[in-house]
Design a protein around this motif. Structure first.
Motif, short mmCIF file in Angstrom:
data_model
loop_
_atom_site.label_atom_id
_atom_site.label_comp_id
_atom_site.label_asym_id
_atom_site.label_seq_id
_atom_site.Cartn_x
_atom_site.Cartn_y
_atom_site.Cartn_z
N PHE A 914 0.88 -1.16 0.04
CA PHE A 914 0.10 0.00 -0.07
C PHE A 914 0.73 1.27 -0.10
CE2 PHE A 914 -4.02 1.80 0.42
CZ PHE A 914 -3.95 3.06 1.12
N LEU A 927 -3.00 0.16 -3.68
CA LEU A 927 -3.04 -1.18 -3.04
C LEU A 927 -2.76 -2.34 -4.20
CD1 LEU A 927 -3.48 -2.60 -0.54
CD2 LEU A 927 -5.81 -2.98 -0.98
N PHE A 943 -10.47 -0.16 2.87
CA PHE A 943 -9.70 1.31 2.97
C PHE A 943 -10.35 1.89 4.26
CE2 PHE A 943 -9.31 6.02 2.68
CZ PHE A 943 -7.99 6.17 2.61
N SER A 945 -9.56 5.75 6.98
CA SER A 945 -8.98 6.90 6.83
C SER A 945 -8.44 7.18 8.36
CB SER A 945 -9.51 8.07 6.53
OG SER A 945 -10.78 8.27 7.22
N TYR A 950 -13.61 0.37 8.23
CA TYR A 950 -13.20 0.19 6.91
C TYR A 950 -14.29 0.01 5.88
CZ TYR A 950 -8.04 -0.75 7.93
OH TYR A 950 -6.90 -0.60 8.33
N MET A 953 -12.42 -0.72 -0.76
CA MET A 953 -11.64 0.33 -1.43
C MET A 953 -12.10 0.19 -3.17
SD MET A 953 -7.52 0.65 -1.56
CE MET A 953 -6.78 2.09 -2.46
N LYS A 973 -6.80 4.67 -5.54
CA LYS A 973 -7.81 5.46 -5.09
C LYS A 973 -7.57 6.95 -5.17
CE LYS A 973 -10.63 6.08 -0.86
NZ LYS A 973 -12.00 6.29 -1.61
N GLY A 983 -4.04 7.28 5.00
CA GLY A 983 -4.89 6.34 4.62
C GLY A 983 -4.21 4.99 5.04
N GLY A 985 -4.77 0.51 3.94
CA GLY A 985 -5.14 -0.29 3.44
C GLY A 985 -4.89 -1.74 3.77
#
Length: 992
Positions: A914, A927, A943, A945, A950, A953, A973, A983, A985
């Motif tokens: 990632f 990713l 995904f 933040s 989650y 993604m 993304k 972010g 992943g």
């Protein structure tokens, strides 16, 4: 079944967080274990023995080197390896009249009266032509000082020039002391004369120095022992002192031993008074002491019964002239059971010693400091063990390797097309030149090496220092060997060429020893060369000074290959008939069990031998257990960096691993166990009668500070240096090191049912389900999460804490650096948890409800083509099935310790990758992950933040086919320019 690979990145700053692997792993029984956390061995250079040698007398040098005479008159040497010449004990050194040891020179007078010397400074050493018989020797700086049997003081420098500054004595000398240019002589009338060695100036000593029976000088302090048992201490005229004044009430002294870091007085009753250094508390408790030798803060104590102890550094090894290393297994040594069978890291700690069974016929083998490396039959590469500092880089993904060389932490493979492949690329040699001509071989040594081209020329690689460049015009080279400062090249006609600096000096050039002649093989290590001459005899010489002495080994010769360890006085040589010998000092040790060897390799402290049928043998270095881990049904266990204790279902006790201080030897008075714990060289057992038995290193505060009386005990827990016991009255007692308050048990604790010790914090679980913690809180490991209730079990890791709740959920807090925390919701309730004070991992056990998952997983793995060992509980690397899960889902073969990620834009194996990437459309989160084609696995890229939640993604998705089985998926993304730029992943992999 779930497999999560978690990565994090922040906009414009590439940052990888620790990877978390958590799964109901594939090849387990109904009671299944999984783990989260970083799983990789670490290493430390603490010198510890597995048993002691019968030492009669010991000498210590100024740089931590030890020389000991055994009861049978033979000698051993150990300690610092800064001066490799001190390893080479003269064969004639048996029952000498006297001996002494300096930082780079050792001297002894044999019974014949001849004086022998060895060490790097012995190259220019000359003894007096007709020395008298001596009773005492001291090596001080560049001089040797001696006392003859007729009471005369002699002194000469390394060249044999006698000192002209020795004063004239009115009486014969009975004893003396010498250090840092100061001399003290004890005369027969029990008075003392002192002088400076460089000028002969007499020291202005007090007039009350009468009736003296022993003198000692450190060069900074002078000590005078009076016959009445009192002691006088004087500092030099500089007014400084490295050792404080002795206790004012000190009396009744029989002997003294003083160094710049520690002072000892042995009293007439055999007790000890220590001051001015470390380990004073332990030393002051000693009794029945007969003799003491100190250096710095180290003390060697001999007792009246012939036994002895070391306090500080420098514990002697078992094998002559071998430097042993202790292992810190770090993160994968919790107590684990699979189907009632104990499976722990101590069964796998010697992975650099074991070529796995799935490599039946290695083409070539090489050994780096802590790892073994193999060219497989198909030309691919494998590594087993670990690199220094926890770097577990996998070898390059190539399939045409033909030769392999390793030294220290670097490995280089020669490919069929003459290219070189280097790994890892963050150690001594970081990169290879971009324009290398095709190579046929390579040589490594320290921070540099040499590429040997197909045309016989050389190219220097790595660090370039004075004397490293090959001689101009050197061609026709087939072999290169390197020490720290010198190199030799063997040409196609077997002639030998040398270049470089003579030892550490840049003003002199390397020379070859007289009589070397033509050679067919050679290796360098430290300041030492080994070579096999054209007549197949094995020789060695020290690469220091302007002259070289060639040593030829005795015994059967006919050698064709030799290699030497970089961190121990251990080498390995192969004969033409396939037999091999270990080389320790001047001794060749035969290995009759090996009859058909085709290659040998030496690493940091271990050696590897490959036979023609692919059978491999390894020994030396890291792991030298006295017993194997028990195979019978195990109820519970405790495992440290070096040893383990296990309790059987019948309360029987088993012990295995290194036996330092007898920690893996069960005492006669221990007939079983109901609870066990382990510390650093310490074993703790609660016996069936609920009494506590503790044994091991007397210097460990767990042993030395154990409370005088501990009531009936239910269970015990331990870190490396502190311990806690749960008593039958449900109270807790703790002892040992208390630097962080880990032994300060709260006074208001309610009734307790479980305890756990971290590295420097302690946990307790009350009967009503609340957790209590005290001690170190650097990582928040002692901050109980708010609202934590209904806890049924606890575990303490090195710097993190874990609680298991009644609903099967897990709560973790403390250190997060290695992914110790469980970062996703378990779909199967957990029934047990495990960790320990030596571990950066958390282990979870699933109950019988996990059986259906196991059955489904097995069915799908069979359908995916896995069979044989890949479905067995004993699969590599950690006997837990993780390797099979990753092989199935991500094309990873973790037959060696690895923390492997998929290479960006390349690679066909590894965990998801990632990152942030700048594209034509702007900045994106990318990713990348591997996906098995046409499998029942469901890959869910996700995904977050904030790590709190989650979502799937989404974005631009690309799928690239790799082969008939694998494809690589890339999702990009777009990054919101107005967002936080952070972010996370992951890929969630599940069954249908």
């Amino acid at each position: 079944m779930k497999l999560i690979a978690l990565k994090s990145t922040r906009l414009f700053r590439f940052s990888i967080l620790s990877c978390v692997l958590a799964s109901s792993t594939s090849n387990l029984f109904a009671d299944q274990w999984t783990f989260s956390g970083y799983v990789s061995p670490e290493f430390s250079s603490t010198h510890k023995p597995t048993s002691y040698l019968p030492i009669k007398k010991v000498a210590v040098s100024g740089n931590g080197r030890y020389l000991a005479q055994l009861e049978n008159g033979e000698f051993v040497s150990w300690g610092t390896t800064n001066n490799t010449g001190l390893n080479a004990l003269p064969p004639s050194l048996v029952n000498p009249r006297c001996f002494a040891l300096g930082s780079s020179l050792a001297v002894a007078q044999l019974q014949s009266g001849d004086i022998v010397a060895w060490g790097d400074s012995a190259v220019n050493f000359n003894a007096p032509p007709t020395p008298p018989l001596l009773s005492k020797l001291i090596v001080d700086d560049t001089s040797t000082v001696a006392l003859s049997e007729n009471g005369q003081i002699l002194e000469w420098d390394y060249l044999g020039n006698p000192s002209a500054t020795i004063p004239t004595f009115t009486n014969s000398v009975t004893d003396f002391s010498a250090a840092s240019g100061y001399r003290l002589a004890l005369l027969s009338d029990k008075t003392v004369v002192g002088w400076k060695a460089d000028t002969g100036e007499l020291l202005d000593l007090p007039v009350n120095l009468t009736n003296i029976c022993q003198v000692l000088t450190t060069g900074i302090d002078h000590f005078f022992l009076h016959e009445d048992g009192t002691l006088t201490h004087l500092a030099t005229n500089t007014g400084s002192s490295a050792v404080s004044d002795p206790p004012s009430d000190l009396s009744d002294i029989e002997a003294i031993s003083i160094s710049n870091g520690l002072a000892l007085a042995i009293k007439n009753d055999g007790s000890v008074v220590a001051w001015g250094g470390k380990y004073i508390e332990e030393l002051n408790d000693l009794t029945n002491v007969a003799h003491a030798t100190t250096y710095g803060s180290t003390a060697f104590i001999q007792f009246n019964d012939g036994s002895y102890s070391f306090y500080g550094f420098g514990v002697p090894p078992v094998i002559l002239n071998r430097s042993l290393w202790a292992c810190n297994a770090g993160s994968h040594n919790a107590s684990i059971q699979y189907g009632g069978k104990l499976r722990s890291n101590l069964t796998a700690l010697a992975d650099q010693h074991t070529i796995p069974t799935n490599i039946p016929s290695p083409k070539a083998v090489a050994a780096s400091r802590y790892a073994t490396h193999v060219i497989n039959a198909d030309g691919t590469l494998s590594s087993f063990g670990s690199y220094y500092g926890g770097d577990n880089s996998l070898p390059p993904n190539i399939s045409d390797a033909i030769k392999l060389k390793a030294k220290w932490d670097n490995v280089i493979a020669v490919r069929e097309n003459g290219e070189l492949a280097l790994w890892p690329q963050n150690r001594f040699i970081r990169t290879l030149p971009a324009d290398l001509k095709p190579c046929k071989d390579v040589a490594l040594g320290g921070y540099r090496g040499y590429a040997i081209h197909t045309d016989g020329t050389l190219t220097h690689i790595g660090w370039l220092s004075s004397g490293d460049r090959p001689p101009a015009g050197l061609t026709d080279v087939k072999k290169v060997a390197c020490t720290w400062y010198e190199q030799i090249a063997i040409k196609n006609d077997n002639t030998v060429v040398t270049w470089g600096n003579a030892g550490t000096s840049s003003s002199t050039t390397a020379v070859l020893p007289d009589g070397l002649g033509e050679c067919i093989d050679a290796v360098g290590t430290g300041f030492l060369f080994f070579a096999i001459r054209s007549d197949n005899t094995l020789v060695r010489w020290y690469a220091s000074g302007t002259t070289r002495t060639l040593t030829t080994f005795a015994g059967t010769q006919n050698f064709v290959e030799v290699d030497a360890c970089t961190g121990a006085d251990l080498a390995i040589a192969r004969r033409l008939d396939g037999t091999v010998v270990s080389i320790i000092g001047d001794t060749l040790i035969e290995h009759p069990e090996i009859t058909n060897a085709v290659q040998v390799a030496a690493g940091g402290e271990h050696v590897t031998v490959v036979e023609e049928d692919g059978t491999t043998h390894t020994w030396g270095g890291l792991f030298d257990p006295i017993n194997a881990a028990p195979e019978n049904s195990v109820h519970s266990a405790a495992i440290s960096r070096k040893h383990g204790l296990a309790i059987g279902e019948d309360q029987s006790l088993s012990a295995w691993g290194r036996d330092n201080y007898d920690i893996a030897t069960i005492p006669n008075d221990v007939d079983g166990a109901i609870s066990v714990a382990v510390g650093d060289d310490v074993s703790l057992v609660v016996k069936p009668d609920q009494t506590l038995r503790v044994w091991g290193d007397p210097a460990n505060p767990i042993v030395s500070n154990i409370p005088e009386s501990i009531g009936p005990v239910t269970s015990v827990s331990s870190s490396s240096s502190h311990a806690a016991a749960l008593l039958t009255d449900k109270s807790v007692i703790a002892w040992g090191e208390n630097s962080s308050g880990q032994n300060d048990v709260p006074l208001d604790l309610p009734p307790i049912k479980e305890i756990a010790c971290g590295a420097s914090h302690t946990l307790a679980l009350s009967e009503d389900g609340f957790v209590y913690a005290w001690g170190n809180n650097t990582y928040g490991q002692s901050d109980i999460p708010s609202g934590l209730t209904n806890v049924i079990s606890i575990a303490a890791g090195q710097y993190h804490s874990v609680a298991l709740k009644g609903d099967g959920s897990i709560i973790t807090w403390g250190d997060t650096r290695n992914g110790q925390h469980h970062l996703h919701q378990m779909s199967i309730p957990v029934t047990s948890i495990a960790s320990n004070a030596f571990s950066n991992s958390t282990f979870y056990q699933f109950g019988p409800s996990g059986q259906q998952t196991y059955d489904n997983l097995t069915t799908d793995m069979l359908a995916a083509g896995l069979s044989g060992d890949d479905l067995e509980i004993t699969s590599v690397p950690f006997v837990d099935g993780i390797s099979n899960l990753l092989k199935w889902s991500s094309n990873m073969d973790l037959s060696s310790y690895a923390n492997h990620t998929l290479e960006p834009n390349a690679g066909t194996s590894g965990l998801p990758h990632f990152s942030t990437v700048e594209t034509e459309a702007g900045m994106v989160f990318r990713l990348e992950f591997l996906r098995r084609k046409n499998s029942s696995l469901i890959y869910n890229p996700e995904f977050s933040s904030n790590l709190q939640s989650y979502q799937a993604m989404t974005g631009t998705t690309m799928v690239d086919s790799i082969d008939g089985t694998w494809e690589k998926v890339t999702i990009e993304k777009a990054i919101d320019p107005n967002g936080s730029g952070t972010g996370f992943g992951r890929v969630r992999i599940t069954l249908p």
